[in-house]
Design a protein around this motif. Sequence first.
Motif, PDB file in Angstrom:
ATOM      1  N   GLU A  17     -79.342  61.670 -23.514  1.00 36.81           N
ATOM      2  CA  GLU A  17     -78.857  60.310 -23.741  1.00 36.81           C
ATOM      3  C   GLU A  17     -79.877  59.308 -23.300  1.00 36.81           C
ATOM      4  O   GLU A  17     -80.226  58.404 -24.187  1.00 36.81           O
ATOM      5  CB  GLU A  17     -77.609  59.992 -22.874  1.00 36.81           C
ATOM      6  N   LEU A  40     -72.375  55.003 -31.006  1.00 34.11           N
ATOM      7  CA  LEU A  40     -72.474  55.976 -30.179  1.00 34.11           C
ATOM      8  C   LEU A  40     -72.399  55.693 -28.905  1.00 34.11           C
ATOM      9  O   LEU A  40     -71.824  56.358 -28.001  1.00 34.11           O
ATOM     10  CB  LEU A  40     -73.900  56.428 -30.246  1.00 34.11           C
ATOM     11  N   LEU A  67     -75.689  65.729 -28.890  1.00 33.87           N
ATOM     12  CA  LEU A  67     -77.007  65.433 -29.142  1.00 33.87           C
ATOM     13  C   LEU A  67     -78.073  65.956 -28.162  1.00 33.87           C
ATOM     14  O   LEU A  67     -78.939  66.505 -28.283  1.00 33.87           O
ATOM     15  CB  LEU A  67     -77.154  63.760 -29.225  1.00 33.87           C
ATOM     16  N   ASP A  81     -67.420  62.671 -25.312  1.00 37.68           N
ATOM     17  CA  ASP A  81     -68.714  62.139 -25.463  1.00 37.68           C
ATOM     18  C   ASP A  81     -69.628  62.854 -26.538  1.00 37.68           C
ATOM     19  O   ASP A  81     -69.895  63.981 -26.101  1.00 37.68           O
ATOM     20  CB  ASP A  81     -69.370  62.287 -24.058  1.00 37.68           C
ATOM     21  N   ARG A  88     -68.691  55.937 -27.574  1.00 35.18           N
ATOM     22  CA  ARG A  88     -68.558  57.466 -27.567  1.00 35.18           C
ATOM     23  C   ARG A  88     -67.860  57.851 -28.934  1.00 35.18           C
ATOM     24  O   ARG A  88     -66.742  58.145 -28.622  1.00 35.18           O
ATOM     25  CB  ARG A  88     -67.496  57.813 -26.358  1.00 35.18           C
ATOM     26  N   PHE A  97     -72.530  62.068 -27.133  1.00 37.38           N
ATOM     27  CA  PHE A  97     -73.903  62.594 -26.662  1.00 37.38           C
ATOM     28  C   PHE A  97     -74.033  63.833 -26.073  1.00 37.38           C
ATOM     29  O   PHE A  97     -75.170  64.432 -26.001  1.00 37.38           O
ATOM     30  CB  PHE A  97     -74.096  61.314 -25.664  1.00 37.38           C
ATOM     31  N   ASP A 136     -82.755  66.811 -18.586  1.00 42.23           N
ATOM     32  CA  ASP A 136     -81.745  66.889 -19.796  1.00 42.23           C
ATOM     33  C   ASP A 136     -80.957  67.961 -19.595  1.00 42.23           C
ATOM     34  O   ASP A 136     -80.872  68.761 -20.432  1.00 42.23           O
ATOM     35  CB  ASP A 136     -82.820  66.863 -20.958  1.00 42.23           C
TER      36      ASP A 136
END
Length: 474
Positions: free
Chosen positions: A181, A113, A174, A169, A116, A171, A10
């Motif tokens: 992702e 999501l 996140l 993006d 994007r 993500f 990650d």
Amino acid sequence: MTGTGASADDERTFDALPPAQGRGFARTWWGLRWLKALEDTALDNQQLKRGRGYARQGAVGAVSVRPGRITAVVRDRDGTPHRADVLLQELSEAQWDMLLEVVTGEAGHIAALLDRDMPPHLVEDAADAGVDLLPGIGDLEPQCACEAWDHCLHTSALAYQMARLLDQDPFVLLLLRGRGERALLEQLQERSAARAAGTPRAAHTSHAPHDALRDGPDDGEDGLGGVPADETFALGAILPPLPESPPHVPEAGSPPALDGGTPPAAGLDVAALEFLASDAAERARRMLAEALSPGHAESVPAGPLTQWQDAVRLAAARPAPWIAARLAGGRGDAGSGRTGSGPTGSGRAVRQLEPAVRAWEYGGAAALDVLEESWAPEPGALARARDQLASAWADDDGARPRLRATRNHWTVVGRGAQLRYGRDGRWWPYRREDGAWWPAGGAERDPAAALAVLLAHGGGDGVEDSARDGGEES
């Protein structure tokens, strides 16, 4: 900053972006919200301005994003490197559980999501559930090798550059909040599948304690909610591959024998039920053949049949007389010794079924519509038909048939023959038999071709009543 179970994978590293000459650092609404959090947090506007200039000129190197932290080397004008970090609090396990419920609870969130995009209502729904995805005032914490205690020009430059990455993006945000992702999509797939199966969330949630779970949207009285199609297709990239297409089936299998030696229940016609089972098997075989044919994905599916159309389709398989009588709406065949349980509801007489079956055999639902409809075509279509007929007999006016046009029915004067114009622009031949007009063949685009075939096989019954159709002679 403590981790929330993020794996070593990650972390994402983005190459240094080119200078941002002539453009803003954010164009999406969530990128602009990121910049607003930065500008509302920093105490020294001059440092922000200098950092924005550094970022615009390409002084920010490769950016590393991992849960809770972004990092980059920012170089001064003289080339001196400085490691800059911006920290953002990761979401807790309970917050991630609530966010996953929000994303899987409304159609389109996962699809957005994967496109994007970050819909505003997703962020709003998450906030209503107690999860703030985007940073607010004071949430972006700076750390820099220059040892400034506030946002310096180095951390400001990094934060401005981060806005460009977020634009591309969501993500990335996140991941900064704690989930990469791949792991996030796996958890969303798990949640979506559990919703479809009606599995309690506690049985499949690996990140949240029981007291963090909350009720999701109302899934109906039985508690089994469906999975929105767009979200299911959006997850296709992480779903197992589909199995190979089934092979062509040359013929439908025989249904099982339903007569087991014991008398059937009252009102149950075993032979009729076996006939329906055979029909279902044959329809399944044809549907499979169509699905495997080239170009099927681009073809427009046919609309549903009416009850009468489906009754005619079934009767075209030539079932036993008492089954045909029930399909027409009667109560059985008097000579068969069998009775049905009542009319099927098509409301037609048995005598109407045979010409309808013949029409179906020539052209399906379109031919059946021509049998039963009378309507007025547009004048242009009729003029084109007259021209085609005139051209076909131009060399022998004496042999040219006279036609009387009544709406979409063109009857040959003196012969038991007729053409009917369908709404799809085709001409259907009819022949008079036993005092009624019956379908006599398939459709043609050229009325002269349809008429020539019809007359070559002779007319029908006497035509003394053909003039009673009225209309205009052509």
